[in-house]
Design a protein around this motif. Sequence first.
Motif: not given
Length: 134
Positions: A36-41
Amino acid sequence: MHVYIGGAYNGKRNYVKQHYQHKVQHLFEGHIPEDTVFESQDVIIIGRFEQLVQQHAHLTEDEIVARLMEKLKQLDRQATLVCICTDMGRGIVPLEKEQRFLRDTCGRLYQAMFAHSEQVIRIWYGIPQIMKEE
């Protein structure tokens, strides 16, 4: 990595949800997200580590800790990782072998998490106590 620890039903989740209320939160109970890819924020919140340990009970304590820490460190590089840990035992040694294994392995995992984390906060009935802050 930010770690929040406390007894069962001591307000850890409510504190975390409120503390990070202005960020996008992704809550995972009893499992670690993979692929799963998450946003850095974003904030990735993982709880119920005792279930994670039980799922890997066929491995040794060291193998469980190493495997879970590797996954947690990968997530920690993507976004803010928040781990909610239940303080187990409080010095009481369970009679059953499986319960001792669970308590001991969680304790070793928590030690590794605390060493890696930037922040450790104990929640005691909704009240935070800072144990570590870098």
